[in-house]
Write an enzyme that holds these catalytic residues in place. Structure first.
Site, PDB file in Angstrom:
ATOM      1  N   SER A  95     -25.105  13.554  26.569  1.00 39.79           N
ATOM      2  CA  SER A  95     -23.801  12.932  26.814  1.00 39.79           C
ATOM      3  C   SER A  95     -23.053  12.723  25.500  1.00 39.79           C
ATOM      4  O   SER A  95     -22.780  13.674  24.783  1.00 39.79           O
ATOM      5  CB  SER A  95     -23.983  11.609  27.569  1.00 39.79           C
ATOM      6  OG  SER A  95     -22.757  11.066  27.963  1.00 39.79           O
ATOM      7  N   ASP A 231     -20.706  15.977  28.086  1.00 36.21           N
ATOM      8  CA  ASP A 231     -21.130  16.695  29.294  1.00 36.21           C
ATOM      9  C   ASP A 231     -20.111  16.616  30.425  1.00 36.21           C
ATOM     10  O   ASP A 231     -20.380  17.057  31.537  1.00 36.21           O
ATOM     11  CB  ASP A 231     -22.492  16.196  29.774  1.00 36.21           C
ATOM     12  CG  ASP A 231     -22.472  14.781  30.317  1.00 36.21           C
ATOM     13  OD1 ASP A 231     -21.823  13.923  29.687  1.00 36.21           O
ATOM     14  OD2 ASP A 231     -23.114  14.517  31.349  1.00 36.21           O
ATOM     15  N   ASP A 233     -18.643  14.088  32.195  1.00 36.42           N
ATOM     16  CA  ASP A 233     -18.672  13.179  33.335  1.00 36.42           C
ATOM     17  C   ASP A 233     -17.914  11.879  33.074  1.00 36.42           C
ATOM     18  O   ASP A 233     -17.884  10.985  33.913  1.00 36.42           O
ATOM     19  CB  ASP A 233     -20.111  12.888  33.790  1.00 36.42           C
ATOM     20  CG  ASP A 233     -20.922  12.083  32.792  1.00 36.42           C
ATOM     21  OD1 ASP A 233     -20.454  11.895  31.644  1.00 36.42           O
ATOM     22  OD2 ASP A 233     -22.037  11.654  33.150  1.00 36.42           O
TER      23      ASP A 233
END
Length: 459
Positions: A95, A231, A233
């Protein structure tokens, strides 16, 4: 710190994410959780991700299952692809954390794993996998379906007349963002693409990064600037007043635009969402998408027709009902909370900044200190939790304490309505500070002052 589960999957130092350890976790996941006979595998753009993804694929095939290589793809796109085919998924990503760390996110066919799934995976570690014929290997373009979701879910002129800057850095969603902007009628301006991994934390953007934004707006005549974390999100949006829009404000605007009835969101999110003007039932949770998903599932079980959504303070949005244009997607998503507020502004005939300025006056700020060992941070929080005199001394100048919330970390409300929330990260050596107040300036000052006190105390 050895790799372990935190709020967003398994994470650890790259040097400790060895092939045997990755194989052990993948085997444990596939032993303990449903998988539908296949596993979709995706990865972000950090240097270690291709090799780790290869180990994941090998481990899946060694279990006799089909490994579907989706390549470099945003986490929500991978989840959308696997869930559509009734398959499991594993995303290789750290992330927003630095490139010397990486991790794995696990998905069962119904969506992101919950905390009870993590417990079952941990219990299954160390087992010898059963002998099985080598599973098949396939490839899939998971990005195409994700792009189609939003080009079909929003009107083709949603971004017409808007110049949208796309801060690309090393986000795995960087090309998809450009494609969706252009498909919805906007003019996309790609900015600052990097071949080196940059750990962009959309919830706590560093001052040097934020200082670049004003120059980009001036240079490219931008109407809005968008981006995501590594990533894809978590969203990042900078409005036409050149302000970074907090993720929980994007979440509130998105919930309202979608006509939601129930919002599940962590205790760290802006309390504005509970204002009667929105007409929403709000369920507060611990921080982390597994807790949000668990609350959403409970709300849907209690009221099957409820229009349930969830989001985190970082802006990752989870859709729990069929809107008519969009099907449910029970994992953190970046594109929906970027597009929905812009669509709402267009529908209202106003700008995003004006839409935000019309909201109830409640503001949040957040930042972090890196390099603080989790155990040390937890001990400090425990001391403040148990000792009211220690809290009063540490929070000197904040006013009298009127409420204490221990849902996740230490959250203190002071006389006058200001809030300070301290919480050690669950999967990185970071100490996070959240603040809430009736003005942006007060919230930002509270965070700055509190982090200075933490540095003086903890180093």
């Amino acid at each position: 710190m050895a790799p372990k589960f935190g709020t967003s999957g398994l994470r650890g130092l790259v040097t400790e994410l060895t092939a045997p350890l990755v194989r052990d976790y993948v085997t444990a996941f596939l032993t303990a959780c449903p998988h539908g006979g296949a596993v979709h595998v995706g990865r972000d753009l950090r240097p270690s991700s291709p090799q780790i993804a290869g180990w994941v694929i090998d481990a899946v095939r060694a279990m006799g299952l089909t490994a579907v290589d989706c390549g470099a793809v945003p986490t929500p796109a991978l989840a959308l692809s696997s869930m559509a085919e009734g398959a499991a998924a594993i995303m290789v990503t750290g992330s927003h954390i630095p490139a010397d760390r990486n991790g794995l996110k696990f998905y069962v066919p119904g969506g992101e794993i919950l905390k009870e799934d993590e417990a079952r995976i941990n219990a299954a570690l160390g087992q010898t996998p059963p002998e099985a014929p080598l599973g098949a290997a396939e490839t899939r373009d998971a990005a195409a379906g994700y792009l189609a979701r939003y080009t079909g879910g929003f009107a083709a002129d949603t971004l017409a007349g808007r110049t949208v800057g796309v801060y690309q850095h090393s986000s795995v969603a960087r090309d998809l963002m450009v494609a969706v902007v252009e498909a919805l009628g906007g003019r996309a301006v790609p900015i600052a693409r990097s071949d080196t991994f940059i750990p962009v934390d959309t919830e706590a953007l560093d001052p040097d990064t934020q200082a670049l934004f004003a120059g980009w707006f001036a240079e490219h005549a931008l109407d809005v600037l968008i981006s995501t974390d590594g990533d894809g999100d978590r969203p990042m949006v900078v409005d036409n007043a050149r302000r970074v829009v907090p993720g929980d404000v994007l979440g509130t605007l998105t919930a309202r635009h979608l006509g939601a009835g129930v919002v599940c969101t962590p205790v760290s999110s802006n309390s504005m969402v509970a204002d009667p003007v929105f007409g929403l039932r709000v369920e507060r949770t611990r921080i982390g998408s597994p807790f949000v998903i668990a609350a959403m599932e409970a709300a849907r079980a209690a009221e099957p027709d409820a229009k349930v959504v969830g989001y985190e303070a970082n802006g990752g949005f989870l859709l729990g009902f069929d809107t008519g244009a969009l099907t449910p997607l029970m994992t953190r998503d970046c594109l929906l909370p970027i597009l929905a507020p812009l669509a709402a502004a267009k529908a209202a005939g106003t700008t995003l900044a004006a839409l935000i300025d019309a909201l109830p006056p409640r503001f949040t700020a957040a930042d972090r200190i890196a390099g603080i060992a989790t155990e040390r941070a937890q001990a400090f929080i425990a001391d403040l939790t148990e000792n009211s005199a220690a809290r009063a001394a540490f929070f000197t100048g904040c006013g009298a304490e009127v409420a204490l919330d221990l849902t996740d970390g230490l959250r203190v409300t002071f006389e006058g309505g200001a809030v300070l929330h301290l919480r050690p990260s669950g999967n990185a050596p970071e100490f996070r500070c959240y603040a809430e107040a009736d003005s942006r300036e007060t919230a930002a000052t509270l965070v700055t002052r509190t982090l200075a006190s933490l540095r003086a105390r903890l180093g």
